[in-house]
Scaffold this motif. Sequence first.
Motif, PDB file in Angstrom:
ATOM      1  N   ASP A  86       0.824  -1.207   0.000  1.00  0.00           N
ATOM      2  CA  ASP A  86       0.000   0.000   0.000  1.00  0.00           C
ATOM      3  C   ASP A  86       0.860   1.260   0.000  1.00  0.00           C
ATOM      4  O   ASP A  86       0.463   2.297  -0.548  1.00  0.00           O
ATOM      5  CB  ASP A  86      -0.921   0.003   1.222  1.00  0.00           C
ATOM      6  N   VAL A  87       2.031   1.169   0.622  1.00  0.00           N
ATOM      7  CA  VAL A  87       2.947   2.318   0.620  1.00  0.00           C
ATOM      8  C   VAL A  87       3.420   2.606  -0.802  1.00  0.00           C
ATOM      9  O   VAL A  87       3.470   3.768  -1.234  1.00  0.00           O
ATOM     10  CB  VAL A  87       4.149   2.049   1.545  1.00  0.00           C
ATOM     11  N   ASP A  88       3.758   1.558  -1.541  1.00  0.00           N
ATOM     12  CA  ASP A  88       4.159   1.738  -2.936  1.00  0.00           C
ATOM     13  C   ASP A  88       3.006   2.298  -3.765  1.00  0.00           C
ATOM     14  O   ASP A  88       3.203   3.168  -4.622  1.00  0.00           O
ATOM     15  CB  ASP A  88       4.621   0.406  -3.534  1.00  0.00           C
ATOM     16  N   PHE A  89       1.811   1.791  -3.498  1.00  0.00           N
ATOM     17  CA  PHE A  89       0.631   2.280  -4.217  1.00  0.00           C
ATOM     18  C   PHE A  89       0.441   3.772  -3.960  1.00  0.00           C
ATOM     19  O   PHE A  89       0.192   4.547  -4.888  1.00  0.00           O
ATOM     20  CB  PHE A  89      -0.606   1.502  -3.765  1.00  0.00           C
ATOM     21  N   ARG A  90       0.569   4.168  -2.700  1.00  0.00           N
ATOM     22  CA  ARG A  90       0.389   5.578  -2.334  1.00  0.00           C
ATOM     23  C   ARG A  90       1.421   6.465  -3.034  1.00  0.00           C
ATOM     24  O   ARG A  90       1.099   7.574  -3.483  1.00  0.00           O
ATOM     25  CB  ARG A  90       0.519   5.725  -0.815  1.00  0.00           C
ATOM     26  N   LYS A  91       2.640   5.987  -3.159  1.00  0.00           N
ATOM     27  CA  LYS A  91       3.681   6.770  -3.820  1.00  0.00           C
ATOM     28  C   LYS A  91       3.408   6.921  -5.312  1.00  0.00           C
ATOM     29  O   LYS A  91       3.641   7.987  -5.887  1.00  0.00           O
ATOM     30  CB  LYS A  91       5.041   6.100  -3.616  1.00  0.00           C
ATOM     31  N   ARG A  92       2.904   5.866  -5.935  1.00  0.00           N
ATOM     32  CA  ARG A  92       2.792   5.860  -7.391  1.00  0.00           C
ATOM     33  C   ARG A  92       1.451   6.374  -7.902  1.00  0.00           C
ATOM     34  O   ARG A  92       1.362   6.856  -9.029  1.00  0.00           O
ATOM     35  CB  ARG A  92       3.044   4.443  -7.910  1.00  0.00           C
ATOM     36  N   PHE A  93       0.405   6.258  -7.076  1.00  0.00           N
ATOM     37  CA  PHE A  93      -0.908   6.736  -7.495  1.00  0.00           C
ATOM     38  C   PHE A  93      -1.332   8.003  -6.754  1.00  0.00           C
ATOM     39  O   PHE A  93      -2.399   8.548  -7.031  1.00  0.00           O
ATOM     40  CB  PHE A  93      -1.961   5.645  -7.275  1.00  0.00           C
ATOM     41  N   ARG A  94      -0.524   8.435  -5.800  1.00  0.00           N
ATOM     42  CA  ARG A  94      -0.793   9.640  -5.012  1.00  0.00           C
ATOM     43  C   ARG A  94      -2.103   9.552  -4.236  1.00  0.00           C
ATOM     44  O   ARG A  94      -2.754  10.568  -3.962  1.00  0.00           O
ATOM     45  CB  ARG A  94      -0.814  10.884  -5.927  1.00  0.00           C
ATOM     46  N   MET A  95      -2.507   8.347  -3.890  1.00  0.00           N
ATOM     47  CA  MET A  95      -3.692   8.133  -3.059  1.00  0.00           C
ATOM     48  C   MET A  95      -3.646   6.717  -2.509  1.00  0.00           C
ATOM     49  O   MET A  95      -2.907   5.863  -3.018  1.00  0.00           O
ATOM     50  CB  MET A  95      -4.982   8.347  -3.861  1.00  0.00           C
ATOM     51  N   GLN A  96      -4.429   6.473  -1.460  1.00  0.00           N
ATOM     52  CA  GLN A  96      -4.498   5.144  -0.873  1.00  0.00           C
ATOM     53  C   GLN A  96      -5.327   4.209  -1.763  1.00  0.00           C
ATOM     54  O   GLN A  96      -6.204   4.664  -2.503  1.00  0.00           O
ATOM     55  CB  GLN A  96      -5.120   5.211   0.522  1.00  0.00           C
TER      56      GLN A  96
END
Length: 212
Positions: A86-96
Amino acid sequence: MEDFRRCLERQERETNERNRRADEINMLQREVDEQVVIVVALQDEENQGLLRGSQVSRRRNMDRHRHSRGKNLLKDYFIPTSLYSDVDFRKRFRMQPHLFNKVMHEICNYDAYFVQKCNAAGVLGLLPEQKLTAVIRILAYGASADQVDEIARIGKSTTFEALVRFCDAVETLYTRYYLRRPTPRDLQRLLQKAEARGFSGMIGSIDCMHWQ
């Protein structure tokens, strides 16, 4: 006199022969022209079969392996046992992830364009995750259509259409709650939050440029 008559007859025969040959050449030329027209027409039909169905172009169809890329995208980010956290997702999509899924479901309900469906040939189209991934990468990172194509396997025209439809859906669905002017209560809350973080008197900030 006899010689003159023979000369005229010879000239007439030569003229007739030249005319006959000219007629044969013209006939052959017409046949060649007709064959060229037929060949060009057949080539055009063949090219039309190789063109993309939704856009007139000379570019041949490209197999982007969009279905396999869609499955890989799901495995990378959108399943419980995804490759990236989820941390990687947040970095790459700019949202949770939960916010992405919420927005995706609401936009799919608003605009069926984002829902995966079959085309006239019975072939499944793009996943909504692919279209929204392309849109988010453009909005969040300023990525080009070619860069998005490498990530989500989406053509340029489809990417731009998805971008326009996404912005329209966001404006329609979220303006009332998120894109409105702040109320006095909102302003007070923002001021208190900014002051707690050491930015007294600041309401909003974009690239360290604040306004009051």
